[in-house]
Design an enzyme around this catalytic site. Sequence first.
Site, PDB file in Angstrom:
ATOM      1  N   CYS A   1       0.704  -1.351   0.034  1.00 15.22           N
ATOM      2  CA  CYS A   1       0.054   0.054   0.042  1.00 15.22           C
ATOM      3  C   CYS A   1       0.811   1.338   0.016  1.00 15.22           C
ATOM      4  O   CYS A   1       2.063   1.206   0.236  1.00 15.22           O
ATOM      5  CB  CYS A   1      -0.825   0.108   1.143  1.00 15.22           C
ATOM      6  SG  CYS A   1      -1.542  -1.623   1.568  1.00 15.22           S
TER       7      CYS A   1
ATOM      8  N   LYS B  58       6.097  -3.041  -6.426  1.00 15.45           N
ATOM      9  CA  LYS B  58       7.482  -2.283  -6.802  1.00 15.45           C
ATOM     10  C   LYS B  58       8.546  -3.050  -5.204  1.00 15.45           C
ATOM     11  O   LYS B  58       9.589  -3.313  -5.604  1.00 15.45           O
ATOM     12  CB  LYS B  58       7.232  -0.817  -6.287  1.00 15.45           C
ATOM     13  CG  LYS B  58       8.806   0.018  -6.569  1.00 15.45           C
ATOM     14  CD  LYS B  58       9.135  -0.289  -7.837  1.00 15.45           C
ATOM     15  CE  LYS B  58      10.665   0.118  -8.218  1.00 15.45           C
ATOM     16  NZ  LYS B  58      11.283  -0.539  -9.254  1.00 15.45           N
TER      17      LYS B  58
HETATM   18  C1  G6P Z   1       9.791  -6.831  -6.554  1.00 12.31           C
HETATM   19  C2  G6P Z   1      10.022  -5.972  -7.690  1.00 12.31           C
HETATM   20  C3  G6P Z   1      11.342  -6.322  -8.553  1.00 12.31           C
HETATM   21  C4  G6P Z   1      12.480  -6.273  -7.519  1.00 12.31           C
HETATM   22  C5  G6P Z   1      12.421  -7.028  -5.968  1.00 12.31           C
HETATM   23  C6  G6P Z   1      13.321  -6.477  -5.326  1.00 12.31           C
HETATM   24  O1  G6P Z   1       9.626  -8.152  -6.869  1.00 12.31           O
HETATM   25  O2  G6P Z   1       8.981  -6.485  -8.603  1.00 12.31           O
HETATM   26  O3  G6P Z   1      11.414  -5.574  -9.773  1.00 12.31           O
HETATM   27  O4  G6P Z   1      13.461  -6.482  -8.186  1.00 12.31           O
HETATM   28  O5  G6P Z   1      11.044  -6.775  -5.552  1.00 12.31           O
HETATM   29  O6  G6P Z   1      13.250  -5.223  -4.748  1.00 12.31           O
HETATM   30  P1  G6P Z   1      14.374  -4.493  -4.030  1.00 12.31           P
HETATM   31  O7  G6P Z   1      13.470  -3.196  -3.752  1.00 12.31           O
HETATM   32  O8  G6P Z   1      14.523  -5.312  -2.813  1.00 12.31           O
HETATM   33  O9  G6P Z   1      15.605  -4.432  -4.936  1.00 12.31           O
END
Ligand code: G6P
Length: 601
Positions: A2, A598
Amino acid sequence: MCGIVGYIGERNAVDTIINGLSHLEYKGYDSAGIAVPQGAGVTIIRAVGKLDNLKEALSGKEIAATMGIGHIRWQAHTEVNAHPNRSDHIVLVHDGIVENYKELKDKLLNAGYQFQSDTDTEVITHLIHSMYKGDLSKAVYDAVAKVKGAYAVLAISTKEPEKLVAARRSSPLIIGVEEGGYIATSDIPAALEITRDFISLDDGDLALITPKNITIYDNTGKSIQRSTIHIDWDEEMAERDGFDDFMIKEIHEQPRTIMDTLRGKIIPDEGRIFLGELQELDVANLERIIFLACGTSWHASLLGKQFIERYAHIPVEVDIASEFPYRDLQLNKNTLCICISQSGETTDTKVAMRSALDKGAQVLAICNVVGASLAKESTYAIYTHAGPEISIASTKAFTSQALTILLIALWLGERRKVTDNKQIAEIFKDLMIVPERINAILEQKEAVKAVADQYKDSKNFVYLGRNLTAPIALEGALKLKETSYIHAEGYPAGELRHGPIALLDKTFPAMFLAPGIKVQESIFSILQEAKAKGGRVVAVFSEKDRDNHPECDHALFVPDCEVEEMAVFLTVVVAQLFAYYCAKGLGRDIDKPRNLSKAVI
Ligand code: G6P
């Protein structure tokens, strides 16, 4: 996942909160809601679907409030499950998960509370109400103390107008400060139109905010000062800048973000690197490095392993963050765990970090979001300075992460006398040209689009790379599946012969990443084999091979590099563009792919 926004001050609260939420839409888009005090009561408006539906529900209503709270949510398909939710005079928005939800709910039911929604949030709202004895901040403090799990909450009470209470543990929450008010929100872009000065709350903090004052209490209830951080990002950086989607905008930002990552850290001609953040690290006695990360950040870690082993001669492992806590490992302070996370809020990575600290290791966090939990809790933290990344599919954060680890590898190597300043200066000479080489690729992006148009209707894809491009194969495949929903897998090229080659045919193409790296010839031979077996092959080569590469169906080219590591930064841009154009051609909602968020909190 959220996003939350609360405002108190001199501005129109509805406009400020809706504007803030619009910058958090990437966090969730199944429902949104807002609550603003009105006289002795409170107006709560919620709508299922995108934020536009809430805007429509608000249109025509002149609400002259100067404080309020708002929420945007993923996975709430009914209005009753949207936030804000209410328990009599208490109104609340929440980002996080209440792990002991069932136990708390049972107690509240026994106490006579009735639940309107299926949300764990409602437990907190009733809990605050049940503990309220005339002081909202005390009631929130007592209530969240009973919550197990993650929370960032904003609470108001119609009994105490002109007070906004914000509290967090394990979910992000920052407070933007301006002359005439405060904006509390999950992420910086939501506040950038108002301010660039932020207070980042520590885990367990609670803030009592009035239009003119803020008081912060730590997790022991003691009043405490938290410093204000100034963020350089401007509003435009958080906007689309005229591009169709954030993803393509962020791909185009890479020539600049690469320089932003380097800024203040190197003197290129002298081959010197400044990583003041690591000055306390006992480099000489470092025995082992373990990378911990998820998704794209995990792919950057795979590159990090190669960089550090090559330039610093330290053994490196790479673990998926969610697996690490289950390993039986004996660690000590001579182990450095490097946790990479764009958001710095991914739960799996935070849990892995805590597990590493518990096991006795030191932890270095590499994050993009300033003030992120991961950075705060780790032993050392380095920021990548890629600016706000809004697109769910990560692009510029990846190149900045890879570059940061390259700097760390060279810095470690120099201190351990494995790599000298002369070698580093040679690498920097080539590195400084990477932005212009990326620009050259971006200028030729129509060529990538033309090839993507030929492949976008494929149902499956395999990406293959070797050595430095093996992690890029994984990242390219992830980009394709995230944005276009084409099933794609990435493999070290040698693995093709051990299974995947059985799948190749005209409808199951292969993408070979074979730019000018030392092992290029050996990828060429695997490519030839794939082609000979009837596969449909697209490949990325270096310019120097334009007239002399193995036969394939479609070829894309990246500028030549002196230092082979630099080809990594160029090849990944081609893979990003390829995924983007496949998704675009298929009409996907690129910045908000289905089922993804994200940061997985
Ligand atoms: C989610 C997003 C990915 C990202 C992953 C790790 O799965 O969809 O795009 O690579 O989280 O996120 P972070 O913020 O820990 O790099």
